[in-house]
Design a protein around this motif. Sequence first.
Motif, PDB file in Angstrom:
ATOM      1  N   ALA A  86       0.956  -0.983   0.355  1.00 57.38           N
ATOM      2  CA  ALA A  86      -0.227   0.085  -0.408  1.00 57.38           C
ATOM      3  C   ALA A  86       0.623   1.253  -0.295  1.00 57.38           C
ATOM      4  N   SER A  87       0.670   2.343  -0.131  1.00 55.34           N
ATOM      5  CA  SER A  87       0.896   3.706  -0.771  1.00 55.34           C
ATOM      6  C   SER A  87       1.310   3.903   0.789  1.00 55.34           C
ATOM      7  N   CYS A  88       0.034   4.036   1.877  1.00 50.66           N
ATOM      8  CA  CYS A  88       0.960   3.797   3.606  1.00 50.66           C
ATOM      9  C   CYS A  88       0.118   3.147   4.308  1.00 50.66           C
ATOM     10  N   ALA A  89       0.407   3.207   5.314  1.00 50.69           N
ATOM     11  CA  ALA A  89      -0.552   2.914   6.766  1.00 50.69           C
ATOM     12  C   ALA A  89      -0.728   4.148   7.609  1.00 50.69           C
ATOM     13  N   ILE A  90      -2.619   3.968   7.613  1.00 52.31           N
ATOM     14  CA  ILE A  90      -2.353   5.418   9.011  1.00 52.31           C
ATOM     15  C   ILE A  90      -2.827   5.266   9.979  1.00 52.31           C
ATOM     16  N   GLU A  91      -1.787   5.405  10.078  1.00 46.18           N
ATOM     17  CA  GLU A  91      -1.039   5.832  12.523  1.00 46.18           C
ATOM     18  C   GLU A  91      -1.322   6.476  13.580  1.00 46.18           C
ATOM     19  N   GLY A  92      -3.220   6.735  13.668  1.00 48.07           N
ATOM     20  CA  GLY A  92      -3.949   7.081  14.549  1.00 48.07           C
ATOM     21  C   GLY A  92      -3.424   8.680  14.304  1.00 48.07           C
ATOM     22  N   ALA A  93      -2.971   9.014  15.667  1.00 45.85           N
ATOM     23  CA  ALA A  93      -3.150  10.460  15.373  1.00 45.85           C
ATOM     24  C   ALA A  93      -1.212  10.732  14.996  1.00 45.85           C
ATOM     25  N   LYS A  94      -0.557   9.460  14.732  1.00 44.01           N
ATOM     26  CA  LYS A  94       0.260   9.674  13.680  1.00 44.01           C
ATOM     27  C   LYS A  94       0.428  10.579  12.389  1.00 44.01           C
ATOM     28  N   GLY A  95      -0.549   9.965  12.069  1.00 42.59           N
ATOM     29  CA  GLY A  95      -0.431  10.047  10.779  1.00 42.59           C
ATOM     30  C   GLY A  95      -0.757   9.232  10.306  1.00 42.59           C
ATOM     31  N   PRO A  96      -0.203   9.108   8.202  1.00 42.84           N
ATOM     32  CA  PRO A  96      -0.186   8.501   7.187  1.00 42.84           C
ATOM     33  C   PRO A  96       1.460   7.944   8.055  1.00 42.84           C
ATOM     34  N   LEU A  97       2.127   6.376   7.154  1.00 45.16           N
ATOM     35  CA  LEU A  97       2.996   6.399   7.283  1.00 45.16           C
ATOM     36  C   LEU A  97       3.477   5.920   6.011  1.00 45.16           C
ATOM     37  N   ASP A  98       4.502   6.687   5.298  1.00 46.62           N
ATOM     38  CA  ASP A  98       4.475   5.996   4.171  1.00 46.62           C
ATOM     39  C   ASP A  98       5.347   4.879   3.802  1.00 46.62           C
ATOM     40  N   TYR A  99       4.857   3.947   3.265  1.00 46.35           N
ATOM     41  CA  TYR A  99       5.386   2.861   2.697  1.00 46.35           C
ATOM     42  C   TYR A  99       6.902   2.712   1.739  1.00 46.35           C
ATOM     43  N   ARG A 100       6.436   4.319   0.903  1.00 49.68           N
ATOM     44  CA  ARG A 100       7.536   3.025   0.011  1.00 49.68           C
ATOM     45  C   ARG A 100       9.260   4.036   0.042  1.00 49.68           C
ATOM     46  N   PRO A 101       9.668   4.545   0.710  1.00 51.04           N
ATOM     47  CA  PRO A 101      10.641   4.005   1.738  1.00 51.04           C
ATOM     48  C   PRO A 101      10.417   2.842   1.592  1.00 51.04           C
ATOM     49  N   PHE A 102      10.528   2.371   2.786  1.00 49.21           N
ATOM     50  CA  PHE A 102      10.294   0.949   3.150  1.00 49.21           C
ATOM     51  C   PHE A 102      10.642  -0.196   1.799  1.00 49.21           C
ATOM     52  N   VAL A 103      10.353   0.085   0.932  1.00 49.81           N
ATOM     53  CA  VAL A 103       9.697  -1.070   0.175  1.00 49.81           C
ATOM     54  C   VAL A 103      10.266  -0.748  -1.469  1.00 49.81           C
ATOM     55  N   GLU A 104      11.407   0.460  -1.797  1.00 49.13           N
ATOM     56  CA  GLU A 104      12.057   0.938  -2.265  1.00 49.13           C
ATOM     57  C   GLU A 104      13.373   0.394  -1.534  1.00 49.13           C
ATOM     58  N   GLY A 105      13.527   0.749  -0.321  1.00 43.77           N
ATOM     59  CA  GLY A 105      14.464   0.785   0.039  1.00 43.77           C
ATOM     60  C   GLY A 105      15.512  -0.739   0.238  1.00 43.77           C
ATOM     61  N   ALA A 106      13.928  -1.602   0.259  1.00 39.13           N
ATOM     62  CA  ALA A 106      14.413  -3.000   0.678  1.00 39.13           C
ATOM     63  C   ALA A 106      14.426  -3.934  -0.468  1.00 39.13           C
ATOM     64  N   ILE A 107      14.106  -3.383  -1.762  1.00 38.89           N
ATOM     65  CA  ILE A 107      14.096  -3.807  -2.681  1.00 38.89           C
ATOM     66  C   ILE A 107      15.925  -3.220  -3.221  1.00 38.89           C
ATOM     67  N   LYS A 108      16.565  -2.753  -2.537  1.00 43.10           N
ATOM     68  CA  LYS A 108      18.083  -1.834  -3.330  1.00 43.10           C
ATOM     69  C   LYS A 108      18.640  -2.847  -2.352  1.00 43.10           C
ATOM     70  N   LYS A 109      18.548  -2.891  -1.185  1.00 45.38           N
ATOM     71  CA  LYS A 109      19.418  -3.608   0.075  1.00 45.38           C
ATOM     72  C   LYS A 109      19.249  -4.941  -0.611  1.00 45.38           C
ATOM     73  N   SER A 110      17.894  -5.893  -0.419  1.00 45.84           N
ATOM     74  CA  SER A 110      18.248  -6.791  -1.069  1.00 45.84           C
ATOM     75  C   SER A 110      18.882  -7.724  -2.910  1.00 45.84           C
ATOM     76  N   SER A 111      19.599  -8.669  -2.509  1.00 46.77           N
ATOM     77  CA  SER A 111      19.847  -8.992  -3.631  1.00 46.77           C
ATOM     78  C   SER A 111      19.169  -9.713  -4.543  1.00 46.77           C
ATOM     79  N   TYR A 112      18.275 -10.580  -3.833  1.00 43.88           N
ATOM     80  CA  TYR A 112      17.279 -10.631  -4.576  1.00 43.88           C
ATOM     81  C   TYR A 112      15.703  -9.666  -5.035  1.00 43.88           C
ATOM     82  N   LYS A 113      15.739  -9.509  -6.539  1.00 45.61           N
ATOM     83  CA  LYS A 113      15.124  -8.000  -6.865  1.00 45.61           C
ATOM     84  C   LYS A 113      13.805  -8.480  -7.601  1.00 45.61           C
ATOM     85  N   PRO A 114      12.253  -8.120  -6.640  1.00 40.31           N
ATOM     86  CA  PRO A 114      11.393  -9.231  -7.592  1.00 40.31           C
ATOM     87  C   PRO A 114      10.715  -8.080  -8.765  1.00 40.31           C
ATOM     88  N   GLU A 115       9.907  -8.579  -9.597  1.00 35.48           N
ATOM     89  CA  GLU A 115       9.723  -8.261 -10.887  1.00 35.48           C
ATOM     90  C   GLU A 115       8.863  -6.874 -10.994  1.00 35.48           C
TER      91      GLU A 115
END
Length: 187
Positions: A86-115
Amino acid sequence: VSGTKRKFTYGNVLEEVETLAGVLREEGITKGDVVLIYMPMIPAAIFAMLAAVRLGAMHAVVFGGFAAASLAQRIEAAKPKVIMTASCAIEGAKGPLDYRPFVEGAIKKSSYKPEKTIIWQRDQKRWDPVVKEEGQRNWQRLVQSAKRRGMKADAVPVKGTDGLYIIYTSGTTGMPGCFSEHAFWQA
């Protein structure tokens, strides 16, 4: 948490799952492939699990919000052909948590690249731009296109011993296990 409510009938769920399975098939998912699901607890996460199963693919659920390094470890272990997120999660009073940096960062760090990375766009925080050249796809657009074309996927027969999902234990190894109705094996 987002302040919205939606009701689904069994018929609604079946239609969503059949259509999403058709989308996944069109995006290259076949029996035996792995689909990694990195999402908040929203109905689309359930549709993703069921759509993968409908195609005879295994799914690996990673709790949305895990850091990029932890997600990268799970990508390397599961070797998914597609990540559904998803583009984000909703963290209550904290507001939206952006998933993009986690996913793109994980793909960059991983030796295996999903298509592919298929993104459920949430209004609170969108994943823009969706970079098609990097395998990113807009979930809602794919489903809308499939519905206009009447595309759905039938259930793919599998054996009772075929893998159904990959789960990470909370034990000390951190290694995933693959489960079916009758069998257990280490991935």
